[in-house]
Design a protein around this motif. Structure first.
Motif, mmCIF file in Angstrom:
data_model
loop_
_atom_site.group_PDB
_atom_site.id
_atom_site.type_symbol
_atom_site.label_atom_id
_atom_site.label_comp_id
_atom_site.label_asym_id
_atom_site.label_seq_id
_atom_site.Cartn_x
_atom_site.Cartn_y
_atom_site.Cartn_z
ATOM 1 N N GLY A 27 0.675 -1.173 -0.110
ATOM 2 C CA GLY A 27 -0.030 0.035 0.009
ATOM 3 C C GLY A 27 1.016 1.259 0.084
ATOM 4 N N GLY A 28 2.127 1.227 -0.170
ATOM 5 C CA GLY A 28 3.166 2.333 -0.202
ATOM 6 C C GLY A 28 3.622 2.747 1.060
ATOM 7 N N LYS A 29 3.555 1.853 1.968
ATOM 8 C CA LYS A 29 4.182 2.267 3.331
ATOM 9 C C LYS A 29 5.607 2.562 3.505
ATOM 10 C CE LYS A 29 3.028 -1.468 5.450
ATOM 11 N NZ LYS A 29 2.245 -2.014 4.178
ATOM 12 N N VAL A 130 -2.486 5.733 14.788
ATOM 13 C CA VAL A 130 -1.831 4.877 13.654
ATOM 14 C C VAL A 130 -2.293 5.248 12.397
ATOM 15 C CG1 VAL A 130 -1.558 2.305 12.944
ATOM 16 C CG2 VAL A 130 -1.658 2.880 15.534
ATOM 17 N N PHE A 131 -1.285 5.385 11.415
ATOM 18 C CA PHE A 131 -1.781 5.652 9.888
ATOM 19 C C PHE A 131 -2.009 4.465 9.329
ATOM 20 C CE2 PHE A 131 0.414 9.548 11.591
ATOM 21 C CZ PHE A 131 -0.450 10.723 10.970
ATOM 22 N N MET A 132 -3.013 4.324 8.653
ATOM 23 C CA MET A 132 -3.228 2.907 7.703
ATOM 24 C C MET A 132 -3.126 3.343 6.402
ATOM 25 S SD MET A 132 -3.634 0.634 10.314
ATOM 26 C CE MET A 132 -4.772 -0.768 9.615
ATOM 27 N N ALA A 133 -2.336 2.365 5.607
ATOM 28 C CA ALA A 133 -2.216 2.541 4.153
ATOM 29 C C ALA A 133 -3.292 1.479 3.440
ATOM 30 C CB ALA A 133 -0.724 2.061 3.669
ATOM 31 N N PRO A 134 -4.181 2.170 2.889
ATOM 32 C CA PRO A 134 -5.375 1.397 2.272
ATOM 33 C C PRO A 134 -5.098 0.656 1.317
ATOM 34 C CG PRO A 134 -5.629 3.603 1.586
ATOM 35 C CD PRO A 134 -4.426 3.597 2.488
ATOM 36 N N GLU A 138 -3.686 -0.267 -7.826
ATOM 37 C CA GLU A 138 -2.881 0.331 -8.708
ATOM 38 C C GLU A 138 -1.531 0.329 -8.376
ATOM 39 O OE1 GLU A 138 -7.115 1.555 -9.379
ATOM 40 O OE2 GLU A 138 -5.780 1.573 -7.679
ATOM 41 N N ILE A 139 -1.081 0.282 -7.126
ATOM 42 C CA ILE A 139 0.418 0.413 -6.738
ATOM 43 C C ILE A 139 0.804 -1.021 -6.420
ATOM 44 C CG2 ILE A 139 0.299 2.761 -6.457
ATOM 45 C CD1 ILE A 139 0.553 2.232 -3.610
#
Length: 193
Positions: A27-29, A130-134, A138-139
């Motif tokens: 997810g781009g973390k 907490v930040f969550m990458a959904p 597409e990535i």
């Protein structure tokens, strides 16, 4: 300054300096963390990827696709070490996955959760937000370290959301946007490093 000879319980006093970025695999973390490091933030790289690379290098079998329980025990230990390093630095530190991710992984893998893992997750906490990458098809890409498909990554995301929420964390979903917009999103909430 934190030292392993000190009591790990002292980490609770510093937890608001430990900011977690979790969420969907692919997810781009890691890309976000690399960009945040360039903006001056202290970062700790994903412990699971570190363990996979080490195990592949030495021909070990503590890998998510070979011995999930062994892999997750190593990830938990590495995540604890990363917390100790962050505490020693005294800086606000952003983490790419951590204790809760590994803890939740035991359930997904159908492996028994060690009692000490539950203790670690309860006593060694990160900042409340907490930040969550959904999930973001597409990535998402598979590679030598990430062998599962997007459906598995999406299921993992929902499981992680539930795990963090059940532990009382406040979850904030990262926008599906370019890296600099994501950096701005995080910086707006945390301030400059």
């Amino acid at each position: 300054m934190f030292d392993y000879d000190d009591d790990f319980a002292s980490l609770s006093e510093l937890r608001e300096r430990f900011v977690m970025i979790s969420g969907c695999s692919g997810g781009g973390k890691s890309t976000l963390l690399e960009a945040l490091a360039l903006h001056g933030f202290a970062v700790q790289r994903e412990p699971g990827r570190q363990i996979v690379r080490e195990q592949l290098f030495i021909g070990g079998d503590a890998l998510p696709w070979a011995d999930a329980g062994g892999f997750l025990r190593l990830v938990l230990s590495r995540a604890m070490h990363q917390l100790a390093k962050a505490a020693a630095s005294g800086r606000l530190t952003l983490f790419d996955r951590g204790l809760v991710d590994a803890y939740a992984g035991f359930r997904r893998a159908g492996a028994a959760v060690p009692a000490w893992a539950a203790t670690a997750v309860a006593q060694l906490r990160y900042a409340d937000t907490v930040f969550m990458a959904p999930p973001w098809p597409e990535i998402f890409v598979q590679d030598a370290d990430r062998r599962h498909d997007f459906d598995a990554a999406e299921a993992e995301y929902h499981d992680l959301w539930a795990a963090y929420e059940s532990l009382g964390y406040l979850l904030v979903e990262l926008p599906r946007s370019d890296v600099e917009s994501r950096v701005s999103f995080v910086v707006d909430r945390l301030g400059a490093p």
